[in-house]
Design a protein around this motif. Structure first.
Motif, PDB file in Angstrom:
ATOM      1  N   VAL A  28      44.343  28.867  44.878  1.00  0.00           N
ATOM      2  CA  VAL A  28      43.123  29.149  44.122  1.00  0.00           C
ATOM      3  C   VAL A  28      43.084  30.600  43.653  1.00  0.00           C
ATOM      4  N   ASP A  38      46.922  28.772  37.995  1.00  0.00           N
ATOM      5  CA  ASP A  38      47.148  29.264  36.636  1.00  0.00           C
ATOM      6  C   ASP A  38      48.621  29.385  36.278  1.00  0.00           C
ATOM      7  N   THR A 190      36.559  34.822  41.059  1.00  0.00           N
ATOM      8  CA  THR A 190      37.898  35.104  40.562  1.00  0.00           C
ATOM      9  C   THR A 190      37.821  36.072  39.391  1.00  0.00           C
ATOM     10  N   HIS A 197      41.249  26.751  35.990  1.00  0.00           N
ATOM     11  CA  HIS A 197      40.449  27.179  37.147  1.00  0.00           C
ATOM     12  C   HIS A 197      39.000  26.741  36.985  1.00  0.00           C
TER      13      HIS A 197
END
Length: 264
Positions: A28, A38, A190, A197
């Motif tokens: 994550v 990603d 984030t 995401h």
């Protein structure tokens, strides 16, 4: 020998869970692993979106479906009670590993924080979310939640499950579901929010809200009745937006530990 095998099975399932949990943090956050949310498999956007939704949906159906009391009553006809929880933990971990392996990136940027100080601040907030998740499991009974207590009691010829009273303490006096709140903090904090995401955060947030509101809390009300209804009125679900009244409690183990362990 069968009892020792059950203990080994429970320990192996827990080890797989622990490795999966640690990888989930890196997956994550996008830190420390070569493949993450990603930086994963590539495909046309429509294909990537479909695959990612299927992976998330598969985990959600298994994670909530296998935790329901009716399913567990049927499941225990085939799986011994001592390893039922360990089996649930193992299947959940393997489905998460499948998600990490087959996840398809959606790299379109939604937001990007470039300031190094702000980036590390967001990473720090996410880290606090993961710590809240871990701490919350120990408050309710970490080893029961992940099946170790059951196989240990089985080895020692003790009842696998014991009834536990309704109790609250620590974070559970502030919000009813600090464990799930920790996940929400970790998923949304984030500095680099990509479309992939965002999809992950939105879908997991929706799953948490629906599963907690309509499944887990329904089971808790069924077990504890008015005691849990009063707790619902006294303590907010996720956000401490109001000062909680003192919830009902009794002497014994942490809040609703048996049912929370069974339904998480």
């Amino acid at each position: 020998m069968s009892r020792l095998l059950a203990l080994f099975y429970g320990a192996a399932s827990y080890t797989i869970f622990l490795l999966t949990f640690l990888y989930a943090i890196a997956f994550v956050s996008g830190l420390g692993v070569p493949r993450h949310i990603d930086h994963a498999r590539s495909a046309p956007m429509a294909v990537a979106l479909l695959v990612d939704l299927l992976l998330l949906g598969l985990f959600a159906v298994q994670h909530s479906g296998m935790a329901r009391p009716a399913f567990k009553r049927w499941w225990k006809r085939f799986v011994p009670g001592a390893i039922e929880r360990s089996t649930y933990v193992l299947i959940s971990s393997l489905l998460l590993a499948l998600l990490f392996w087959q996840w398809h990136e959606l790299p379109l940027s939604i937001w990007q924080v470039d300031s190094p100080a702000l980036r590390w601040l967001l990473y720090g907030i996410a880290g606090m979310g993961w710590l809240l998740v871990l701490a919350s499991t120990f408050l309710i009974n970490h080893f029961d939640l992940f099946g170790l207590r059951q196989v240990w009691r089985h080895v020692h010829h003790l009842d696998v499950y014991l009834d536990t009273p309704f109790v609250t303490r620590a974070f559970y006096r502030i919000v009813r579901h600090p464990l799930m709140l920790g996940f929400l903090i970790a998923f949304w904090s984030t500095p680099s929010m990509s479309l992939g995401h965002l999809l992950f955060a939105l879908m997991t947030t929706g799953y948490i809200l629906v599963a907690v509101k309509f499944l887990e809390e329904r089971d808790l009300v069924a077990q504890f009745g008015d005691t849990y209804r009063d707790y619902q009125r006294s303590v907010p679900m996720f956000l401490p937006w109001r000062r909680p009244r003192r919830p009902p409690e009794s002497e014994g183990s942490p809040h609703a530990s048996k049912t929370r362990a069974a339904n998480a």
